[in-house]
Design an enzyme around this catalytic site. Structure first.
Site, PDB file in Angstrom:
ATOM      1  N   CYS A 427       0.867  -1.137   0.070  1.00  9.02           N
ATOM      2  CA  CYS A 427       0.056   0.179   0.063  1.00  9.02           C
ATOM      3  C   CYS A 427       0.884   1.189  -0.052  1.00  9.02           C
ATOM      4  O   CYS A 427       0.424   2.335  -0.739  1.00  9.02           O
ATOM      5  CB  CYS A 427      -0.887   0.006   1.124  1.00  9.02           C
ATOM      6  SG  CYS A 427      -0.134  -0.218   2.886  1.00  9.02           S
ATOM      7  N   HIS A 471      -2.040   0.930   7.202  1.00  3.71           N
ATOM      8  CA  HIS A 471      -2.318   1.135   5.855  1.00  3.71           C
ATOM      9  C   HIS A 471      -2.147   2.421   5.353  1.00  3.71           C
ATOM     10  O   HIS A 471      -2.124   3.395   6.215  1.00  3.71           O
ATOM     11  CB  HIS A 471      -4.046   0.708   5.527  1.00  3.71           C
ATOM     12  CG  HIS A 471      -4.285   0.905   4.047  1.00  3.71           C
ATOM     13  ND1 HIS A 471      -3.725   0.039   3.085  1.00  3.71           N
ATOM     14  CD2 HIS A 471      -5.355   1.689   3.453  1.00  3.71           C
ATOM     15  CE1 HIS A 471      -4.267   0.222   2.144  1.00  3.71           C
ATOM     16  NE2 HIS A 471      -5.486   1.082   2.269  1.00  3.71           N
ATOM     17  N   ASP A 487      -7.925   5.103  -2.869  1.00  2.00           N
ATOM     18  CA  ASP A 487      -7.374   4.251  -2.280  1.00  2.00           C
ATOM     19  C   ASP A 487      -6.734   3.279  -3.372  1.00  2.00           C
ATOM     20  O   ASP A 487      -7.505   2.526  -3.842  1.00  2.00           O
ATOM     21  CB  ASP A 487      -7.942   3.372  -1.188  1.00  2.00           C
ATOM     22  CG  ASP A 487      -7.098   2.287  -0.451  1.00  2.00           C
ATOM     23  OD1 ASP A 487      -5.964   2.162  -0.915  1.00  2.00           O
ATOM     24  OD2 ASP A 487      -7.327   1.752   0.451  1.00  2.00           O
TER      25      ASP A 487
END
Length: 702
Positions: A427, A471, A487
């Site tokens: 991520c 995250h 995202d």
């Protein structure tokens, strides 16, 4: 107490035999020391643990006669050597960990000086203090049990050292300890509830050199993928109403808005915060349907985690101008705070252009030329920022990008390598690359770091967010909409956002691959998962209702009681509890003494002897031995001298000797006969001392 003797012209210090510590008492002391070191096992250096084991083992071998304890000069040499190693290890750092390790070193060295009962008492109190030091590092219920077990071993050893030769001393010691716990536990609970919890006059930060597991104020590609291999707990959340769906659980922590090389930093506008202690007491009363409580583990940072569109309910967190929340002090202990979902953007930047937009457009002057060219193409091809954001998400979704915990090493121009060559990352890689492209295309963007997801605790009572839920994602500023979440992970690996990292990594098999001891690694073992959740639930309630029982929590509980109890009333209640406890303890002790005396035939006979002495004008003195009392009685009543001496000798033999039960019964009968004889002798002598009736004293003999 030690004595100094002259030996071959030299003065030698030797311990009196009667004052030496018994082997049974010493083994309890060593066992307690070993148990109290367990809570600090992971933060003490290996050399210090080994040194403590050698020093305690040396003392035990000396007790058994296999070796000799070192003399004064050798003890001094050992102390200087170990202190030198400590100084070299610390390297000038002064933290709670280094202070605690020095204290442990001092305790270890004390073993070489523990010879007499007096030394045992000194070491006893030092180890009790070590148990309190352990609470600086661990406050969970299982660590509290270990500390209390260590103190229990100390108390049993204290009883053994005071009566080393009594048969069954160990068993009776545990029994007395249990009875003591039963007697004092109600008082402890009442004082815990009602003793006024006032704020301290000053606060001192818990300066620690321990490396905390968690997110930091900078992000380099690969950082969060390393953090994702940890199952340590980050925080727990209890909702007053419906729990948000998994995909909506974005716990915002901090914003990284400055790029230096390949590292994103929280580099702009960070205000100075003076040192101190954060208030751990936030969130009292029942939760409203739109509220949630967060119990966060120590981070040594000032940021608090919250869902978007939240506002602070407790006063120990404050909002900033970016819609985030901060503590006034770094969170160096577990802290509880309360938030409320409002449905409105808490940042207040939904329409107008954000202040200082260049802050969110900053990029290094050079580097990643292909990503810059790609951004220019998007800006020329699409008319609106929203269309550029959508195209970028479509690219991540449609092309063969992979989400992995085993990302390849990125060379220089790592964003170019990720977007156009490797196409494999975590991520942090994708969030940093997407922010770079949006900024190069003229769209204000920022990296947001926090946690996403959370698993249910026992009985679905709360959510557990762990470090592998860490995250990173992107927020882009769109005209008329403000900051909008983007995202890339949701486009590349939607199962990560929908159900968590375990499902996303199921095919790769990299979930917690380096953590063999974590129960979360073995998700298919239902019994192990159940046991882990039950232990976590016990710790959660312990932390929330015991460790976190502070001023606001106490006042909230007192407000539910009739009478409007305040601090003054709590003071009166506390004084009443202490007074009542002392009165009950005195009455119980007196009743118990009478009951024991009434059941013990020897005590009854001795009591009758004491009353005989009182009648004879020889009252019993405090601390007087039976032999001393018999001597005074013999001087007052010479006729009873021999009987009194024999009776006193039998009292000493009964209470301080060892003999079978049948012998005790024979001696009891003999003592009864001696007491009857003593009564007659004392009365007969008393009558012969008086003059006949009617004859003046001194003239009855002619």
């Amino acid at each position: 107490m030690n004595k100094r003797l002259r030996f071959r012209g030299r003065s030698v210090e030797v311990a009196e035999t009667s004052e030496l510590v018994s082997g049974r008492a010493l083994i309890w002391l060593i066992a307690s020391f070993a148990l109290l070191l367990v809570p600090q096992w992971d933060r003490l250096p290996v050399w210090l643990i080994a040194s403590c084991a050698v020093l305690a083992g040396w003392r035990w071998l000396a007790q058994s006669g296999r070796v000799r304890l070192p003399g004064k000069w050798l003890r001094s040499g050992i102390m200087l050597a170990l202190v030198a190693v400590y100084i070299a290890t610390v390297q000038g750092r002064f933290t709670v960990e280094t202070a605690a390790s020095f204290f442990v070193l001092a305790v270890g060295l004390k073993w070489l000086e523990t010879r007499s009962v007096r030394d045992f008492y000194v070491l006893f109190f030092i180890l009790v203090y070590l148990a309190t030091v352990n609470f600086l590092f661990h406050q969970e219920i299982h660590w509290s049990v270990i500390n209390l077990a260590g103190v229990a071993l100390l108390l049993v050893g204290l009883q053994v050292v005071n009566a080393p030769d009594i048969p069954g001393a160990m068993k009776s010691g545990w029994r007395r300890l249990g009875m003591m716990l039963v007697k004092t536990l109600p008082i402890v609970v009442l004082l815990f509830l009602f003793f006024p919890r006032m704020a301290p006059l000053w606060s001192v930060p818990l300066v620690s050199g321990e490396a905390r597991t968690g997110i930091s104020d900078s992000m380099t590609p690969g950082d969060i993928s390393s953090l994702a291999q940890s199952s340590e707990r980050a925080f727990r959340v209890t909702f007053g109403g419906e729990v948000p769906p998994y995909r909506e659980r974005y716990w915002r922590g901090l914003i990284l808005d400055r790029l230096e090389g390949d590292t994103w930093q929280e580099g702009f506008g960070q205000r100075f915060r003076r040192p101190g202690r954060v208030s751990i007491d936030g969130g009292v009363g029942e939760l409203a349907p739109n509220q949630y409580d967060v119990l966060m583990e120590p981070t040594d940072q000032t940021w608090a985690f919250a869902l978007k569109n939240s506002e602070a309910v407790s006063d120990n967190v404050k909002p900033d101008d970016q819609g985030l929340f901060r503590f006034d002090r770094p969170a160096d202990t577990p802290v509880r705070y309360r938030m409320a979902l409002t449905g409105e953007d808490s940042s207040g930047q939904t329409g107008a252009l954000p202040d200082n937009p260049q802050r969110y457009l900053q990029l290094p002057r050079t580097g990643n030329p292909r990503a810059r060219a790609f951004a220019e193409e998007l800006a020329a091809q699409y008319q609106t920022p929203g269309a550029i954001v959508q195209h970028l998400l479509d690219r991540f979704r449609e092309q063969e990008y992979f989400y992995t915990l085993r990302p390849p090493a990125m060379p220089d121009n790592g964003i170019d390598a990720l977007l156009f060559d490797e196409k494999r990352g975590f991520c942090a890689h994708y969030a940093g690359a997407a922010t770079f492209v949006l900024r190069a295309a003229g769209i204000p963007a920022r990296v947001v770091v926090g946690y996403q997801g959370g698993d249910s605790g026992a009985d679905n009572e709360y959510l557990i967010i762990r470090q592998y839920d860490a995250h990173a994602w992107v927020e882009a500023w769109l005209p008329g909409q403000g900051w909008v979440r983007m995202d890339p992970t949701a486009a590349i690996a939607p199962q990560r956002i929908e159900s968590g990292l375990r499902d996303a990594m199921a095919e790769e098999g990299s979930f917690l691959e380096n953590d063999w001891t974590s129960p979360q690694r073995y998700g298919d073992m239902a019994v192990l998962q159940w046991a882990s959740l039950q232990l976590d639930m016990m710790n959660y309630h312990w932390q929330r209702w015991v460790v976190g029982y502070q001023g606001q929590s106490q006042m909230d509980l007192m407000s539910r009681l009739p009478g409007g109890i305040g601090l003054r009333e709590l003071g009166y209640i506390t004084a009443g509890i202490v007074g009542a406890a002392l009165l009950l303890a005195g009455l119980f002790t007196a009743w118990q003494y009478r009951r024991i005396e009434s059941r013990d035939p020897f005590s009854r006979i001795v009591g009758r002897w004491y009353r005989l002495c009182d009648r004879a004008g020889v009252p019993v003195r405090q601390g007087e031995t039976p032999s001393q009392l018999a001597s005074r009685l013999a001087r007052a009543k010479p006729a009873a001298a021999g009987t009194a001496t024999t009776f006193a000798r039998m009292v000493n033999k009964h209470y301080y000797g060892q003999q079978p039960d049948n012998e005790n019964r024979r001696e009891l009968a003999r003592m009864k006969r001696l007491l009857a004889t003593m009564n007659r002798q004392a009365d007969r002598k008393h009558q012969t001392d008086r003059a006949p009736s009617g004859i003046p004293e001194g003239n009855h003999r002619r």
